[in-house]
Design an enzyme around this catalytic site. Structure first.
Site, short mmCIF file in Angstrom:
data_model
loop_
_atom_site.label_atom_id
_atom_site.label_comp_id
_atom_site.label_asym_id
_atom_site.label_seq_id
_atom_site.Cartn_x
_atom_site.Cartn_y
_atom_site.Cartn_z
CG ASP A 85 69.76 46.99 21.55
OD1 ASP A 85 68.72 47.35 22.14
OD2 ASP A 85 70.58 46.19 22.05
CD GLU A 146 67.12 43.67 26.38
OE1 GLU A 146 66.71 42.85 27.23
OE2 GLU A 146 67.38 43.35 25.19
#
Length: 376
Positions: A85, A146
């Site tokens: 991400d 994250e």
């Protein structure tokens, strides 16, 4: 042939990395992140890994776990832990297209951390092509959340890391190219002010503005920052009508603390601000926290090996503790030997100038190959 002498090619790596960068994957767009996971899964499968797709939870995209064939499969080995991400919303490519110029490659998420993840994948590709076998089983785990503190996959990461001989994180290298062997704690907080609405034109005095109260609280909170514990408000949501005194305002705070004691004091100080003031209620809710990770003997031994490998490649790998949390906080705090920030070199992560030094792709792939073939 030494693994650090494998035939890594910068142009070939850039060609392979480009589709990853052009597959935009902002954390909050689960479908976009899942598309990126599918792309990485395809590339991992093509080099011989058995890939497991792990469904997303809490509204986030999927994760993937890729295990490479090994005679000792199932025994403690090496976990390569990365996230796919990014902080860049879909459409950022219009303003930050993938391009290569003057020894740099640009694009959203290329430094944090698609470049490093791809370098480690390429290391496994070249190890396999050369007919080499890593001493220990190797597993890759790519996760989708994250950048927002890993609220959904912390347990998955800790489960994958438990009992492993080493955890390697291809997060971006430090500004001097160094690795990270410890990290400060990172805590997130949600703020809420609740006031009293009124018409902003003819009954202003009847209202109690949640926005104004939040503005005062933000100044108060950020003034609490010290060298050992910082506070930063990065998100604010409030208001729909300019002619209405706002009744609610929400904000988010990020705090960094160097030690557990610093964190405990900071948390207590922030929570103590709660309560009413001038007719506005203020509430603080603690969110996800990354624990303090302090260097331990296993991590230091892992770093010593990485420094030997880097010297063989031709550079000196420095190391130190750092702020800015990562999933290494979790594995390091568990006591699993963890080496973080051994991904690509670059600048401008999380900005519209995000780029990597193209030469660092092969440098870090060589470092990865050296580690993967020498950790025992």
């Amino acid at each position: 042939m030494s693994a650090t002498d494998l035939p890594f090619d910068t142009d070939a790596m850039l060609a392979g990395l480009r589709p990853w960068v052009e597959c935009e994957s902002p954390t909050w767009d689960a479908a976009a992140v899942t598309r990126m996971m599918n792309l990485a899964a395809r590339d991992l499968a093509q080099i011989g890994a058995a890939v497991q797709v792990i469904p997303g939870t809490k509204g986030f995209g999927t994760s993937i776990r890729a295990s490479f064939p090994h005679p000792d499969q199932g025994r403690p080995g090496i976990l390569v832990s990365g996230h796919l991400d990014t902080v860049h919303p879909v459409g950022t490519l219009d303003r930050l297209p993938f391009r290569v110029e003057d020894g740099r490659a640009y694009g959203p998420g290329i430094m944090d951390m698609k470049g490093g993840n791809y370098a480690f994948l390429e290391a496994m590709r070249q190890i396999g092509r050369a007919g080499l076998t890593t001493p220990l089983p190797v597993t890759f785990l790519f996760t989708p959340d994250e950048e927002v503190g890993t609220p959904a996959t912390r347990g998955l990461i800790e489960e994958a890391a438990r009992g492993q001989r080493a955890v390697l994180l291809p997060e971006p290298a430090s500004p001097d190219g160094g690795a990270v062997i410890g990290r400060y704690a990172i805590a997130r907080f949600d703020l809420l002010t609740e006031g009293r609405p009124s018409h902003a034109g003819w009954a202003l005095k009847d209202g109690r503005s949640a926005i104004a109260a939040m503005a005062r609280r933000i100044l108060q909170i950020e003034a609490m920052t010290t060298e050992d514990c910082t506070f930063s408000v990065g998100v604010i949501h409030a208001g729909q009508w300019v002619n209405c005194v706002s009744s609610t305002c929400r904000a988010e705070v990020l705090s960094m603390a160097k030690t557990q004691e610093d964190l405990d004091r900071g948390v207590a100080a922030l929570l103590a601000l709660q309560g009413p003031e001038d007719g506005v209620e203020f509430t603080v809710t603690r969110g996800v926290t990354r624990p303090v990770w302090e260097p331990q003997p296993g991590t230091m031994a892992l770093y010593d090996l990485a420094r030997e490998v880097s010297a063989q490649i031709g550079f000196d790998l420095s190391a130190g503790s750092a702020g800015g949390g990562s999933d290494g906080n979790f594995t390091g705090a568990m006591g699993v030997p963890t080496l973080d920030s051994i991904g690509v070199r670059g600048r401008g992560l999380h900005t519209l100038d995000e780029h990597i030094l193209t030469s660092s792709l092969t440098e870090r792939a060589r470092l990865a190959a050296g580690l993967l073939t020498r950790i025992t």
